[in-house]
Every structure is written in structure tokens, then in C-alpha cells.
Design a protein around this motif. Structure first.
Motif, mmCIF file in Angstrom:
data_model
loop_
_atom_site.group_PDB
_atom_site.id
_atom_site.type_symbol
_atom_site.label_atom_id
_atom_site.label_comp_id
_atom_site.label_asym_id
_atom_site.label_seq_id
_atom_site.Cartn_x
_atom_site.Cartn_y
_atom_site.Cartn_z
ATOM 1 N N THR A 38 -12.186 24.232 60.885
ATOM 2 C CA THR A 38 -12.097 24.636 62.306
ATOM 3 C C THR A 38 -10.906 25.466 62.558
ATOM 4 O O THR A 38 -10.688 25.900 63.733
ATOM 5 C CB THR A 38 -12.081 23.460 63.282
ATOM 6 O OG1 THR A 38 -11.234 22.437 62.899
ATOM 7 C CG2 THR A 38 -13.579 22.853 63.316
ATOM 8 N N GLY A 129 -8.996 20.047 65.926
ATOM 9 C CA GLY A 129 -10.196 20.681 65.836
ATOM 10 C C GLY A 129 -11.326 19.964 65.544
ATOM 11 O O GLY A 129 -11.884 20.231 64.481
ATOM 12 N N ASP A 130 -11.421 18.880 65.840
ATOM 13 C CA ASP A 130 -12.404 17.689 65.291
ATOM 14 C C ASP A 130 -12.384 16.805 66.434
ATOM 15 O O ASP A 130 -11.581 16.074 66.798
ATOM 16 C CB ASP A 130 -11.665 17.201 63.997
ATOM 17 C CG ASP A 130 -12.714 16.360 63.177
ATOM 18 O OD1 ASP A 130 -13.203 16.969 62.319
ATOM 19 O OD2 ASP A 130 -13.091 15.348 63.708
ATOM 20 N N SER A 131 -13.901 16.552 66.547
ATOM 21 C CA SER A 131 -14.106 15.716 67.802
ATOM 22 C C SER A 131 -13.754 14.244 67.589
ATOM 23 O O SER A 131 -13.590 13.472 68.491
ATOM 24 C CB SER A 131 -15.745 15.627 68.291
ATOM 25 O OG SER A 131 -16.580 15.260 67.120
ATOM 26 N N GLY A 145 -10.546 15.789 70.662
ATOM 27 C CA GLY A 145 -10.951 17.042 69.887
ATOM 28 C C GLY A 145 -10.891 18.286 70.633
ATOM 29 O O GLY A 145 -11.358 18.262 71.873
ATOM 30 N N ILE A 146 -10.639 19.501 70.122
ATOM 31 C CA ILE A 146 -10.962 20.621 70.495
ATOM 32 C C ILE A 146 -11.587 21.715 69.863
ATOM 33 O O ILE A 146 -11.912 21.486 68.529
ATOM 34 C CB ILE A 146 -9.419 21.228 71.048
ATOM 35 C CG1 ILE A 146 -8.522 21.363 69.571
ATOM 36 C CG2 ILE A 146 -8.711 20.348 71.984
ATOM 37 C CD1 ILE A 146 -7.026 21.909 69.854
ATOM 38 N N GLY A 147 -11.854 23.005 70.369
ATOM 39 C CA GLY A 147 -12.730 23.841 69.791
ATOM 40 C C GLY A 147 -11.719 24.809 69.004
ATOM 41 O O GLY A 147 -10.398 24.491 69.218
ATOM 42 N N THR A 148 -12.010 25.774 68.390
ATOM 43 C CA THR A 148 -11.143 26.664 67.648
ATOM 44 C C THR A 148 -10.313 27.616 68.427
ATOM 45 O O THR A 148 -9.157 27.795 68.080
ATOM 46 C CB THR A 148 -12.033 27.520 66.512
ATOM 47 O OG1 THR A 148 -12.581 26.499 65.690
ATOM 48 C CG2 THR A 148 -10.963 28.634 65.716
ATOM 49 N N GLU A 150 -9.168 26.847 71.243
ATOM 50 C CA GLU A 150 -8.174 25.966 71.707
ATOM 51 C C GLU A 150 -7.100 25.664 70.551
ATOM 52 O O GLU A 150 -5.797 25.468 70.675
ATOM 53 C CB GLU A 150 -8.708 24.631 72.260
ATOM 54 C CG GLU A 150 -9.337 25.111 73.617
ATOM 55 C CD GLU A 150 -10.032 23.828 74.062
ATOM 56 O OE1 GLU A 150 -9.987 23.498 75.415
ATOM 57 O OE2 GLU A 150 -10.789 23.038 73.424
ATOM 58 N N ILE A 226 -16.419 9.286 71.249
ATOM 59 C CA ILE A 226 -16.869 10.592 71.337
ATOM 60 C C ILE A 226 -18.489 10.420 71.182
ATOM 61 O O ILE A 226 -19.355 11.274 71.951
ATOM 62 C CB ILE A 226 -16.401 11.590 70.237
ATOM 63 C CG1 ILE A 226 -16.808 13.087 70.512
ATOM 64 C CG2 ILE A 226 -16.625 11.378 68.744
ATOM 65 C CD1 ILE A 226 -16.254 13.922 71.696
ATOM 66 N N ALA A 230 -17.486 10.300 75.581
ATOM 67 C CA ALA A 230 -16.031 10.680 76.311
ATOM 68 C C ALA A 230 -15.363 11.614 75.506
ATOM 69 O O ALA A 230 -15.348 11.801 74.347
ATOM 70 C CB ALA A 230 -15.535 9.193 76.516
ATOM 71 N N ARG A 231 -14.120 11.813 76.285
ATOM 72 C CA ARG A 231 -13.189 12.884 75.670
ATOM 73 C C ARG A 231 -12.362 12.182 74.804
ATOM 74 O O ARG A 231 -12.026 12.752 73.758
ATOM 75 C CB ARG A 231 -12.323 13.315 77.079
ATOM 76 C CG ARG A 231 -12.424 14.936 76.784
ATOM 77 C CD ARG A 231 -11.501 15.627 77.987
ATOM 78 N NE ARG A 231 -12.252 15.932 78.977
ATOM 79 C CZ ARG A 231 -11.546 16.388 80.063
ATOM 80 N NH1 ARG A 231 -10.066 16.672 79.853
ATOM 81 N NH2 ARG A 231 -11.987 16.647 81.345
#
Ligand code: SF4
Lengths: 471, 203
Positions: A38, A129-131, A145-148, A150, A226, A230-231
Motif C-alpha cells: 500500500t 496502510g493496512d486495516s 488503518g488508512i488508505g494510500t 493518507e 476492524i 470499527a475504526r
């Protein structure tokens, strides 16, 4: 007087850099983990815009998803996997980010490596970058986790734009019966609240059953938060947390350690703190849990029967169950126990730590894997592997007929060569049973390490408590 | 980030709940180091048969929906992994709007970063839009971000909610890293403060 606040609120408030008029918050990120899948597009974005990494020393990179779990001395054979790992190696060199090479003993699944190194610390904000970054919440850190895009934002600014989350308390009291562990707790929770049950929330786990878990067990619970949507999942740090972290290579030392622990002791929800939702569970009522379908919420006790879609009134749910049953080749109403399996996978960031391997080895010891089953054990990191070998666990597994592999994500998501063939059924200690997750057409049943080992021995899905009773 | 303002397009119905990121883009396609080119593998396992040919029953393979730019989906769309490859694949295929009753948090965030608009509606509205989407070639919806409305094929309009900051960034196509970098002095002040309060984090 300050209003009573939750652990999440405290960590959140301590990381506010800026609050916009519309309520959007800019929060500071203390720790950033990076892996090869990611991150390439994020580094590429930095390059294109002529940006640098704001704080390389707050970042730690490792390749885990694509690495082979067999002999690595000849490098990675698959050209795309190799390119992805080489790209990470080039990026960390260009941008000065600390990195553990694939033959470094510290290499492993990113969420095993962070805590093991003391990179993960209480009260910090941690992203990747990983849930399954949720894992690190076991230390009382806010980890998600965040996206690329971010990832790129954090690399460039060490901050993230976020909206505050709601607070959910999941309280698990009571004593776990023999043969039941952390994995069963979290599977039961997901079964209860569903895969969207936690959407918009940060979950704090509390109660005597959580307090009594080891750090490894707490990580297993937070890891799968996750899967409930949940975040993040959080557990207030305590003496066990400090004990685990003391002396780790990146943990604070000397006077800094004393100062840190003093602060960490303040990290808990106030008694009068208000949660937006509360879920309670009685640990003493739990049994070994297992998933039957293709969503992590499809949880039943191993003693249970496969549910019948005809009895579900929500039409979308009914359709999903029918689809799951067809994919999993299972019959509504039948007992799940006794279903023959082809493969067993013990590993992943959910259950690839030393305690998980001890638990599985305890069942495997002196027994043999059924002739019809291919079973593999993949330690979560090189250090876990080394420790297991010191304890002789590798020998127990090998003598029982398990394969003993090199560390990595492996068949948790099957990006390397470890995968199920179409139609194969697997008892797996990983975290997702989605269609095709462990290989196209593969069928996954999520279970604890003890249950996976028991399934390997019996050649079918089985209640580990029966095996234990045979000793 | 790209701008998004108004879109008129064909909406494809996917009345499945928990459409996860492994369904949207299976892991064998995550080995890319680029953002582009993932559209051809969008929904790969549902879209193609074992011999590699198209599955004629899959909605995006049906003539009426091949050019869909909107998906109307069951609850909890995008659950599972954090992979931004999921919105990249949707976008590369041509999907710009997804309408559902709920989205997984990370997927929801990721979509905005790519100039896409995920829209949350209530169950009743979703049922109505799903019906609209099931009308094949006549399944055209118009999504207006400025006005926060979705107009159906019969001209009926529904309103949707969206937070004002996300709306603003999407309408203007703002680069949020650039925006944040304007606050560098605040970030540095925070770091200074942390050095004293929690020195073990800066070591
Ligand atoms: S072990 Fe599985 S869930 Fe964990 S980081 Fe690797 S692929 Fe993701």
C-alpha cells in the motif's frame, strides 16, 4: 472541572494539532508503519510533487505480504512480487526510512514487528496502510488503518485529517472456560454485533476477561476489531503492558522509561466517562467459535448447526447466507463439527505470535496430522520463529506433520505462493473468510490456534475440548 | 485530487450486502505499483468465469450496464481491507458514485481522496434507487454534489447529507497535503511541545 473522558478522547485530545471551523481535526501521528503493498503509489506521489518525508525516524518499513515463506536465499521468484518489494527497498533508501530487510531476523508481519520492537507504545497514535493496524490498540494506543493517499499525507506531514469517532465500550467479564481463548472472544463479539456493528466507533475493550488476557491475546482481540467495522480497538495499558514493553529495542530506556510509565498509568477511561454504545459479554458462557460463511460475522459455536437462510427475515441477509452456503458447499441445518478439511493455516497478524504457536503446539504434541490434510505453521516474525525454535515448538510441529515456514503474511491473503486451490476447505487462524481470500474458490473457516491444530489432527472441524480431554 | 461536481450516468444495481474489498479487487491485482489500470480486474471473480470469459450474468457485463458510472449497493459497501486499490479499480472502470446505506470507514475516506463520491442514504431511499437502477438502459441518475441531490429517471429528487469539508474539497478538487502543509508552523509547534511532554517519543 474537565468532563469525564474516555481513553480514546484522551489520546485524541492529546494529538490535536488543529481543529477547523467545520470540526475536521488535524491530528498528529506518532508512529507510521509501512509495507510494500500500500506504499508504492504514496512514495511516487511524494516524488512527483517534490515532497520529502517529514519525520523518517517515526516511520518503520517492512515487506511482509509478498515474501515467500520458503527458503529466501534465492530471492523472490514471482516478478511482480519482486518488483513490489524492490520498489519498497528503493523508496526507503531514497527517503531515508528505517527498514528491516527480508533476511533480517526482525522481519515479519508489520503488526507483529511493531509491538515486538517497542515501536508501538501506549498513548501514541499509530497508522499503517493496512486495516489490521487495530492490533496495536492492545497497548492503549490509538491505531488504525488508512488508505494510500493518507499514507502519503502522513509521510509528507506526520498528520492526518480526521473526524472524531464515537465511543463504544465492549465489556467482557467472567472467566474463560478451558479450551476457549482470545480468538473465541473476538469471534463471538463480531458474531454478536455484525461486520458493520462498529462502523464510526472506536471500541474500548474492558472487563476482567480482557484484563486476564496476555498481551498476545489482547492483540488478537484488537486485531479483529476492524472485522466488526470499527475504526480502532483499544485496551487501557496496565502492568502487563509495561512488562511486555520493558527492554524492547525501541522502548524508552532509563529515566525516560520511568517518565513514560508514569504517563502511561494515567491512560484509562474516567469512571464516569460516557460511551455512545455499550456491549456486554459473559466470558464464562463462551465455547470455541468458528465461522461457517464468507463474512466474519457468520460465527457459530463449534457445537452449533449451520444456520438456515429460510429463518432469516431480512431479504438481503437471507440472500447473503444463501450465497455463502453455496460458496462454502455447506448444508443449512447440518452440524458444523465433523466437516472434513483439506488444509490448515496457523499464522497471520491475528495468531502468529509465540503464545499462539505454544497453544497450537500444545494440541499437536505427540499427535499426527491426518493423512488427508496439508497443514502449515507460519510464525509472525523472524523473532517469533527463533523463540519457538528455542522452545522446541518447531520439532513438535514437524514431528506431527506440519510444515514449518519462514515468517510473512502467507496464506492469510495468499499474495505469495501459499494459497488454497479451488474447492479446498481450510481451518485458518487468520481474520478474513471472504470469498477467494485464501485463494480463488478456497473455503475458509476462522478459528483459534488450538482449534486449527485440532482440526489438522482430526482431519475435520472439531471441538478442541474433546482432544484436550483425551490426554 | 480531481474535482467532482455533477454527474449523469447509468446506475448498476448490486443488491448485495458486505461487498468487500477482496470482491472489488482480489489480491492478485494488488501487486501493481501504479494507481491506474485496475479497472479491467474490477470485481474480477464475479465478472469472469474460470476460463477467463465474461460471466454474462454479472451486472456490469450486461449491455445496459457496461458503461455504468454509478453503483447502487447493499449495506456496508467496501468492508475489509484498507486497500485504496478498491476505489482505484472502480474509478479506472468508470464508476464515480456509489450509493448505499452504509460504507466501511476506510473505503469511504479513500473514495473522496480519488475524486469519487460515496453517498449514504436511508434504507427506503436505497430501495427506491435500487428499483430505478434495475431498469436497465433507462437506469439513469443525476447526482448533483453542489445541491446534494440525486434525480431519478422519473424526475423525482432525493436529498443526501455530506460533511461540508469533504464536499468543499471535492467540489474544488483540493490537494489536502498542500492544505495541511500550510499549517506547518502548527505541526512544528506541536512537535516542540511533545519533545518536552513526552521526550521518549522523539528520541
Ligand atoms: S497477516 Fe493477513 S491481515 Fe495481517 S497484515 Fe498480513 S495480510 Fe493483512
Amino acid at each position: 472541572m474537565r468532563a469525564p473522558s474516555t481513553l480514546f478522547d484522551k489520546i485524541w485530545d492529546a494529538h490535536l494539532v488543529d481543529v477547523q471551523e467545520d470540526g475536521t481535526c488535524l491530528i498528529y501521528i506518532d508512529r507510521h508503519l509501512v509495507h510494500e503493498v500500500t506504499s508504492p503509489q504514496a512514495f511516487e506521489g511524494l516524488r512527483t510533487a517534490g515532497r520529502s518525508v517529514h519525520r523518517p525516524q517515526a516511520t518503520l518499513a517492512v515487506a511482509d505480504h509478498n515474501v515467500p515463506t520458503t527458503d529466501r536465499s534465492k530471492g523472490i521468484q514471482n516478478p511482480e512480487s519482486r518488483l513490489q518489494v524492490e520498489t519498497l527497498e528503493k523508496n526507503v533508501a531514497d527517503f531515508g526510512v528505517p527498514y528491516f530487510e527480508t533476511d533480517d531476523i526482525r522481519q515479519g508481519v508489520v503488526h507483529i514487528v511493531g509491538p515486538e520492537q517497542g515501536f508501538t507504545l501506549p498513548g501514541t497514535t499509530i497508522v499503517c496502510g493496512d486495516s489490521h493496524t487495530a492490533t496495536h490498540g492492545a497497548f492503549g494506543s490509538l491505531a488504525f488503518g488508512i488508505g494510500t493517499s493518507e499514507v502519503e499525507h502522513v509521510l509528507a506531514t506526520q498528520t492526518l485529517l480526521q473526524q472524531p469517532a464515537k465511543n463504544m465500550l465492549i465489556k467482557v467479564d467472567g472467566e474463560l472456560p478451558p479450551g476457549v481463548g482470545a480468538k473465541d472472544i473476538v469471534l463471538a463479539i463480531i458474531g454478536k454485533i455484525g461486520t458493520a456493528g462498529g462502523t464510526g466507533y472506536v471500541v474500548e475493550y474492558a472487563g476482567t476477561a480482557i484484563e486476564n488476557l496476555s498481551m498476545e491475546g489482547r492483540m488478537t482481540v484488537c486485531n479483529m476489531t476492524i472485522e466488526a467495522g470499527a475504526r480502532a480497538g483499544l485496551i487501557a495499558p496496565d502492568e502487563k503492558t509495561f512488562e511486555y514493553l520493558k527492554g524492547r529495542s525501541m522502548s524508552p530506556k532509563g529515566a525516560a522509561w520511568e517518565q513514560a510509565v508514569e504517563y502511561w498509568r494515567t491512560l484509562k477511561s474516567d469512571d464516569a466517562a460516557k460511551f455512545d454504545a455499550v456491549v456486554e459479554l459473559d466470558a464464562s458462557e463462551l465455547v470455541p467459535e468458528i465461522t461457517w460463511g464468507t463474512s466474519p460475522e457468520n460465527v457459530i459455536p463449534i457445537t452449533g448447526n449451520i444456520p438456515d437462510p429460510a429463518q432469516e427475515s431480512n431479504p438481503q441477509k437471507r440472500a447473503a447466507w444463501e450465497r455463502s452456503l453455496a460458496y462454502m458447499d455447506l448444508k443449512a441445518g447440518a452440524a458444523i463439527e465433523g466437516t472434513p478439511i483439506d488444509r490448515v493455516f496457523i499464522g497471520s497478524c491475528t495468531n502468529g505470535r509465540i503464545e499462539d504457536l505454544r497453544e497450537a503446539a500444545g494440541i499437536a504434541k505427540g499427535r499426527k496430522v491426518a493423512a488427508t490434510v496439508g497443514a502449515m505453521v507460519v510464525p509472525g516474525s523472524g523473532l517469533v520463529k527463533e523463540q519457538a525454535e528455542e522452545e522446541g515448538l518447531d520439532k513438535i510441529f514437524i514431528e506431527a506433520g506440519f510444515e514449518w515456514r519462514e515468517p510473512g503474511c502467507s496464506m492469510c491473503l495468499a499474495m505469495n505462493d501459499d494459497r488454497l486451490e479451488a474447492g479446498e476447505r481450510c481451518a485458518s487462524t487468520s481474520n478474513r473468510n471472504f470469498e477467494g481470500r485464501q485463494g480463488k474458490g478456497g473455503r475458509t473457516h476462522l478459528v483459534s490456534p488450538a482449534m486449527a491444530a485440532a482440526a489438522a489432527i482430526k482431519g475435520c472441524l472439531t471441538d478442541v475440548r474433546k482432544l484436550e480431554a483425551e490426554d | 485530487m480531481e474535482k467532482f461536481n455533477k454527474l449523469t450516468g447509468v446506475a448498476a444495481p448490486m443488491p448485495i450486502r458486505n461487498i468487500d474489498t477482496d470482491m472489488i479487487i482480489p489480491k492478485q491485482f494488488l501487486k501493481t505499483i501504479k494507481r491506474e489500470g485496475l479497472g479491467k480486474n474490477l470485481f474480477d471473480e464475479m465478472r469472469f468465469l474460470d476460463d477467463g470469459s465474461e460471466n454474462p450474468d454479472f451486472v456490469l457485463n450486461k449491455p445496459a450496464y457496461r458503461n455504468a458510472s454509478i453503483i447502487v449497493a447493499g449495506e456496508n459497501f467496501g468492508c475489509g481491507s484498507s486497500r485504496e486499490h478498491a476505489p482505484w479499480a472502480l474509478k479506472d472502470f468508470g464508476i464515480q458514485v456509489i450509493i448505499s446505506t452504509s460504507f466501511a470507514d476506510i473505503f469511504y475516506n479513500n473514495s473522496f481522496k480519488n475524486g469519487m463520491l460515496p453517498i449514504k442514504v436511508d434504507a427506503e431511499t436505497l430501495a427506491k434507487l435500487m428499483e430505478d437502477a434495475e431498469r436497465g438502459a433507462n437506469a439513469t441518475l443525476t447526482v448533483d454534489l453542489e445541491a446534494q441531490t440525486i434525480e431519478g429517471p422519473d424526475g423525482g429528487t432525493v436529498h443526501f447529507e455530506i460533511d461540508s469539508f469533504r464536499k468543499h474539497c471535492l467540489l474544488e478538487g483540493l490537494d489536502d497535503i498542500g492544505l495541511t502543509q500550510q499549517k506547518t508552523s502548527k505541526i512544528e509547534a506541536y512537535e516542540e511541545k511533545q519533545k518536552t511532554a513526552q521526550p521518549w517519543l522523539s528520541a
